[in-house]
Design a protein around this motif. Structure first.
Motif: not given
Length: 187
Positions: A49-51, A60-63, A68-71, A111-113
Motif C-alpha cells: 500500500p502507498w506509504l 508502521s501499523p499506521e500505514y 492489509s495483510f488479511r487482504l 523486522g517487526e512488519a
C-alpha cells in the motif's frame, strides 16, 4: 463444503475457484463433486500500500496494518513488494560513509512488519534501489575504486555514480548489507 490445502497458496486457489464459481452462477451455488485446484505461481507478489512501499517505506501499523495483510492473504498474495532505498538500512563497517543515522530503527521496523505479515502467510520481496551518488560523495573520496559508472540526471544535469559492481570492497559491502537485512527480517 470442505476446502483443504497443503499451504496458503493452495487454500487461496481453492477459495478463489469457489468465489469465481459463485459469481458465474450469480449466487451461492457450486457444482457437486470433488475438485482440485493449484496456485498458478508459488509466489504471488503484490505491491504494498502507498506509504508502505515507496522509497523510504513506512512499515508502521499506521500505514501497513494487519488488515492489509488479511487482504493480501484473502486474495492469495503471499509476498508484498517493498521498493526501498537501500541506504535507509545501511550500517556498514566496510563503507561507513554510507551509514544511515536511523538504520537500526529502520531494520527493527522492517523486522517487526515482516513478523506481522508472516502471521498471515505473507513474506516480503525487497526491490533494492541502490545508491546513486555524486562523485564528491565521501564514500568515493575514502574509497576511489568504489565509484562505478555514471549517468547524467535529466533534471539537474549532474552526473550521479553507482557503486562499482566489480570492486572487491563494494562486493563485500553488498554481502554485509544483505546479511544484516536478512538477519533483521528473515521473513
Amino acid at each position: 463444503i470442505h476446502v483443504a490445502a497443503g499451504d496458503v497458496a493452495g487454500l487461496w486457489a481453492g477459495l478463489a475457484w469457489m468465489e469465481r464459481e459463485m459469481r458465474v452462477r450469480r449466487g451461492p451455488f457450486l457444482p457437486r463433486g470433488q475438485f482440485a485446484r493449484s496456485a498458478a505461481w508459488r509466489t504471488q507478489i503484490s505491491q504494498g500500500p502507498w506509504l508502505g512501499n515507496y522509497s523510504v517505506p513506512d512499515l508502521s501499523p499506521e500505514y501497513l496494518d494487519d488488515d492489509s495483510f488479511r487482504l493480501y492473504a484473502h486474495y492469495g498474495v503471499n509476498s508484498m513488494m517493498i521498493y526501498g532505498d537501500m541506504l535507509c538500512y545501511v550500517k556498514s563497517a566496510l563503507l561507513p560513509e554510507l551509514n544511515h543515522p536511523e538504520a537500526d530503527r529502520h531494520l527493527v521496523d522492517l523486522g517487526e512488519a515482516a513478523r506481522r505479515a508472516a502471521r498471515y502467510g505473507v513474506r516480503f520481496s525487497y526491490v533494492v534501489v541502490g545508491p546513486k551518488l555524486l562523485a564528491s560523495h565521501p564514500v568515493f573520496r575514502a574509497h576511489p575504486s568504489a565509484r562505478g559508472a555514471g549517468a547524467r540526471t535529466r533534471v539537474s544535469g549532474d552526473i550521479i555514480h553507482f557503486l562499482c559492481s566489480s570492486d572487491e570492497t563494494v562486493l563485500a559491502f553488498y554481502e554485509e548489507f544483505f546479511r544484516q537485512l536478512c538477519r533483521a527480517a528473515p521473513e
